[in-house]
Design a protein around this motif. Structure first.
Motif, short mmCIF file in Angstrom:
data_model
loop_
_atom_site.label_atom_id
_atom_site.label_comp_id
_atom_site.label_asym_id
_atom_site.label_seq_id
_atom_site.Cartn_x
_atom_site.Cartn_y
_atom_site.Cartn_z
N UNK A 1 -0.62 7.45 -1.49
CA UNK A 1 0.34 7.69 -2.39
C UNK A 1 1.52 7.40 -2.87
N UNK A 2 1.71 7.33 -4.77
CA UNK A 2 2.60 6.82 -5.59
C UNK A 2 3.49 6.49 -4.75
N UNK A 3 4.47 5.39 -5.51
CA UNK A 3 5.80 5.20 -4.65
C UNK A 3 6.59 6.55 -5.40
N UNK A 4 7.77 6.88 -4.98
CA UNK A 4 8.40 7.74 -5.50
C UNK A 4 9.30 6.71 -6.75
N UNK A 5 9.58 7.54 -7.74
CA UNK A 5 10.41 7.67 -9.04
C UNK A 5 11.26 8.92 -9.02
N UNK A 6 11.52 9.06 -8.41
CA UNK A 6 12.65 10.58 -7.98
C UNK A 6 13.39 10.98 -7.02
N UNK B 1 -4.89 14.69 6.15
CA UNK B 1 -4.85 13.58 6.66
C UNK B 1 -3.92 12.88 5.54
N UNK B 2 -2.73 13.29 4.93
CA UNK B 2 -2.38 12.65 3.82
C UNK B 2 -0.96 11.92 4.49
N UNK B 3 -1.28 10.49 3.55
CA UNK B 3 0.08 9.55 3.16
C UNK B 3 1.23 10.09 2.96
N UNK B 4 2.35 10.02 3.16
CA UNK B 4 3.64 10.63 3.35
C UNK B 4 3.91 10.41 1.32
N UNK B 5 3.89 10.60 0.73
CA UNK B 5 5.16 10.85 -0.78
C UNK B 5 5.87 9.21 -0.58
N UNK C 1 -0.35 12.58 -4.11
CA UNK C 1 -0.50 12.44 -3.27
C UNK C 1 -1.90 11.86 -2.87
N UNK C 2 -1.99 10.96 -1.62
CA UNK C 2 -3.34 10.28 -1.55
C UNK C 2 -3.39 10.80 0.12
N UNK C 3 -5.29 11.47 0.63
CA UNK C 3 -5.44 12.20 2.00
C UNK C 3 -6.50 12.02 2.19
N UNK C 4 -6.97 11.94 3.40
CA UNK C 4 -7.89 11.85 3.97
C UNK C 4 -8.71 13.40 4.69
N UNK C 5 -9.83 13.70 3.83
CA UNK C 5 -10.33 14.96 4.41
C UNK C 5 -11.77 14.65 5.04
#
Length: 402
Positions: free
Chosen positions: A149-154, A140-144, A87-91
């Motif tokens: 944020x990483x591409x979802x694998x599941x 301020x997160x990038x949604x999963x 998960x990527x986010x601004x803080x």
């Protein structure tokens, strides 16, 4: 970056798109194979070719990604691994020590770039002509599955699972009392936070709320204004919701074209900006062109067209194109709603009060649409401040950090 899924640390992050990726983008735009356009009709059959050609040329020759990258990198950014996803986010910590922690959630086709015009006023009102007692510490997160944020694998990453991930994020950051704000899918995530973490979420503010009748007979009881609002939902289902059907049913097939063609990705997103905003002839009537292209560029450079679309599949049962209205929540935290009058669909207050009984703040605005932080940043900032101004978490004068 490859990291262990059991790592709970928070790592500094900086956006640095390789020059080769920028060169590849421009090459691909120049090599676009354009379709024939035998029909007129403005935007009624999709994005007009003349408009898209000009916008794509500007994206390749006039738009400055490096300037946008530098603007985003002004703010501290991090990544952390939660529930198997990065998960990527601004803080952005406020200079006011007693500021209220606030999560800001984007939706689709949004990104953290939506919030660039409101981060400063919300986190440092003193420097922007406001009252320092209205300050927020911002996460301020990038949604999963979205953006950095990483591409979802599941499968299984619906808005409730995202809410649990963000509750864990706030715990890791040491925030034991915090608020949440969002639009589009971000509103659903914010509402879900009030369900999954009510002991720590002090309140929720949203700028999109889906409502509908519990019984079709209720529609006949609505006045003319609310009948018109429900007619917007019907128009969305009949005319504007085709993208939902595709992303619900075949998100992976769609991803091949959007991930390979920048002009395809551009058209897919820009059409939403035209249809959902307070615009007339083009999206730029409502939003800044460069900020819109920054948003599109994030999808392109991170190749998350397919991963982000998967969220539609995960929450298909709650979406209006499937004939679903409001999804009642066991939400025990105070709720604030800002309604921007040119959004693609608008809530009916009587349905909202029935399904969301903890509404304590409701304002409606004539102008502005779906991307409120981009279209009406000053209005949205003022509404968020008003919503939380007299909240007990502020009155107590205690920061939200442990």
């Amino acid at each position: 970056m490859t990291t262990s899924t059991t790592d709970t640390g928070v790592r500094p992050f900086r956006i640095d798109i390789p020059q080769a990726a920028l060169d590849d983008l421009r090459r691909r735009i120049r090599a676009t194979r354009w379709p024939a356009e035998p029909y007129g009709g403005g935007w009624s059959r999709g994005v007009p070719g003349a408009y898209l050609r000009e916008l794509a040329d500007y994206w390749a020759t006039g738009y400055d990604w490096r300037a946008a990258e530098a603007e985003l990198n002004r703010y501290p950014q991090f990544t952390t691994d939660i529930d198997g996803a990065t998960v990527h986010f601004l803080h952005v910590r406020s200079p006011e020590p007693d500021a209220l922690p606030l999560l800001l959630h984007h939706g689709w086709p949004g990104s953290v770039a939506e919030f660039l015009r409101i981060i400063g006023p919300l986190s440092d009102p003193r420097a922007h002509g406001g009252d320092p007692s209205d300050a927020f510490h911002l996460v301020v997160p990038s949604l999963p599955g979205y953006g950095f944020s990483s591409p979802l694998r599941e499968t299984g990453w619906d808005t409730t699972r995202m809410a649990r991930a963000f509750a864990e994020l706030m715990r890791r950051l040491g925030y034991h009392r915090y608020a949440a704000q969002g639009g589009d899918f971000g509103s659903a995530v914010a509402l879900d936070l009030g369900v999954v973490d009510p002991d720590h979420v002090v309140g929720v503010h949203i700028n999109m709320l889906m409502t509908g009748p519990a019984d079709p007979a209720e529609l006949a009881e609505l006045d003319e204004r609310d009948q018109a609002r429900m007619a917007r939902v019907q128009r969305f289902n009949d005319e504007l919701g085709g993208y939902q059907k595709v992303q619900i049913t075949r998100p992976r097939t769609l991803a091949y074209g959007l991930t390979d063609s920048p002009v395809g990705q551009l058209a897919w997103i820009v059409e939403r900006f035209k249809e959902w905003t307070d615009s007339t002839d083009a999206p730029e009537d409502a939003v800044d062109r460069d900020q819109m292209l920054t948003n599109v560029s994030i999808y392109w450079f991170t190749a998350t067209a397919g991963s982000s679309a998967q969220l539609y599949r995960e929450v298909a049962a709650t979406l209006p194109v499937n004939g679903v209205g409001a999804r009642p929540k066991a939400n025990l935290v105070p709720l604030g709603v800002a309604v921007f009058g040119r959004d693609v669909v608008l809530p009916v207050r009587r349905f909202a009060d029935r399904d969301f009984p903890h509404i304590q703040h409701w304002n409606e605005y004539e102008h502005g649409g779906h991307f409120a932080a981009m279209e009406q940043p000053e209005v949205l900032v003022a509404d968020v401040r008003e919503c939380f101004r007299h909240h007990p978490a502020r009155a107590a004068g205690t920061p939200g950090r442990e």
